[in-house]
Motif scaffolding. Sequence first.
Motif, short mmCIF file in Angstrom:
data_model
loop_
_atom_site.label_atom_id
_atom_site.label_comp_id
_atom_site.label_asym_id
_atom_site.label_seq_id
_atom_site.Cartn_x
_atom_site.Cartn_y
_atom_site.Cartn_z
N ALA A 176 0.83 -1.20 0.00
CA ALA A 176 0.00 0.00 0.00
C ALA A 176 0.87 1.25 0.00
O ALA A 176 1.80 1.37 0.81
CB ALA A 176 -0.92 -0.01 1.22
N PHE A 177 0.55 2.17 -0.91
CA PHE A 177 1.30 3.41 -1.07
C PHE A 177 0.35 4.58 -1.16
O PHE A 177 -0.77 4.44 -1.66
CB PHE A 177 2.13 3.37 -2.37
CG PHE A 177 3.06 2.19 -2.45
CD1 PHE A 177 4.33 2.26 -1.93
CD2 PHE A 177 2.65 1.00 -3.05
CE1 PHE A 177 5.19 1.16 -1.98
CE2 PHE A 177 3.48 -0.10 -3.12
CZ PHE A 177 4.76 -0.02 -2.60
N VAL A 178 0.80 5.74 -0.74
CA VAL A 178 0.01 6.95 -0.93
C VAL A 178 0.11 7.38 -2.39
O VAL A 178 -0.89 7.65 -3.04
CB VAL A 178 0.49 8.09 0.00
CG1 VAL A 178 -0.23 9.40 -0.32
CG2 VAL A 178 0.26 7.71 1.46
N ILE A 179 1.33 7.40 -2.93
CA ILE A 179 1.58 7.93 -4.28
C ILE A 179 2.20 6.86 -5.17
O ILE A 179 3.12 6.16 -4.76
CB ILE A 179 2.54 9.13 -4.21
CG1 ILE A 179 1.96 10.24 -3.35
CG2 ILE A 179 2.88 9.65 -5.61
CD1 ILE A 179 2.97 11.33 -2.98
N ASP A 180 1.74 6.80 -6.40
CA ASP A 180 2.35 5.98 -7.45
C ASP A 180 2.85 6.92 -8.54
O ASP A 180 2.14 7.84 -8.94
CB ASP A 180 1.32 5.00 -8.03
CG ASP A 180 1.89 4.09 -9.11
OD1 ASP A 180 3.12 3.96 -9.22
OD2 ASP A 180 1.08 3.50 -9.85
N LEU A 181 4.07 6.71 -8.97
CA LEU A 181 4.62 7.41 -10.14
C LEU A 181 4.68 6.39 -11.28
O LEU A 181 5.68 5.70 -11.47
CB LEU A 181 6.02 7.97 -9.84
CG LEU A 181 6.12 8.95 -8.68
CD1 LEU A 181 7.57 9.39 -8.46
CD2 LEU A 181 5.22 10.16 -8.89
N PRO A 182 3.56 6.22 -12.01
CA PRO A 182 3.44 5.11 -12.97
C PRO A 182 4.51 5.07 -14.04
O PRO A 182 4.90 3.98 -14.49
CB PRO A 182 2.06 5.29 -13.57
CG PRO A 182 1.47 6.51 -13.01
CD PRO A 182 2.38 7.05 -11.96
N GLU A 183 5.01 6.22 -14.45
CA GLU A 183 6.01 6.25 -15.53
C GLU A 183 7.32 5.56 -15.13
O GLU A 183 8.10 5.16 -15.99
CB GLU A 183 6.29 7.69 -15.94
CG GLU A 183 5.12 8.34 -16.64
CD GLU A 183 5.35 9.81 -16.96
OE1 GLU A 183 6.52 10.23 -17.08
OE2 GLU A 183 4.35 10.53 -17.08
#
Length: 176
Positions: free
Chosen positions: A146-153
């Motif tokens: 579980a994460f607050v932020i995903d940087l998909p790139e």
Amino acid sequence: MKTVKDYIRTIPDFPHKGIMFRDVTTLFSDPRGFRIAVDQLLHPYTGTDIDRVAGLEARGFILGGAIAHQLSQGFVPIRKKGKLPGRTIEQSYSLEYGEATMEVHDDAFQPGERVLLVDDLLATGGTAEAGIKLIERLGAQVVGCAFVIDLPELGGRKRLEALGMDVHALCSFEGA
């Protein structure tokens, strides 16, 4: 109604020119924002048997501690090499320029325990993968990440999903 993303401040050119730093300290400092984040990180795992919560250094400690409290379960810190007293096991992973190592106490998890892994940000997934490997080496099972932020790139979600992990992020930002 504000979303978790609304509480996150972006600081351009930190720590280097061209980087858009996603600052979760503004989320943590707001009581409502922090409560929303903890509740939403837990939501997908409602009804899931979780024995421990593991947090990745350092902001994963803040989130993981709060989540462990909500679940009435123990919290385990997964730290950078050299920060834990006592006997540890370690797992190295690649960075953009070089290598880093994470550690956990060698008795932090028992075989068969079900663990939720928590951190603030998923970028390339290297740190999270190292945490997963440490947990699994001690015989425990990761039930989710579980994460607050995903940087998909940067591909972290795909990397963790390729390992068979359930990945949950509250929001995403384009770019690095």
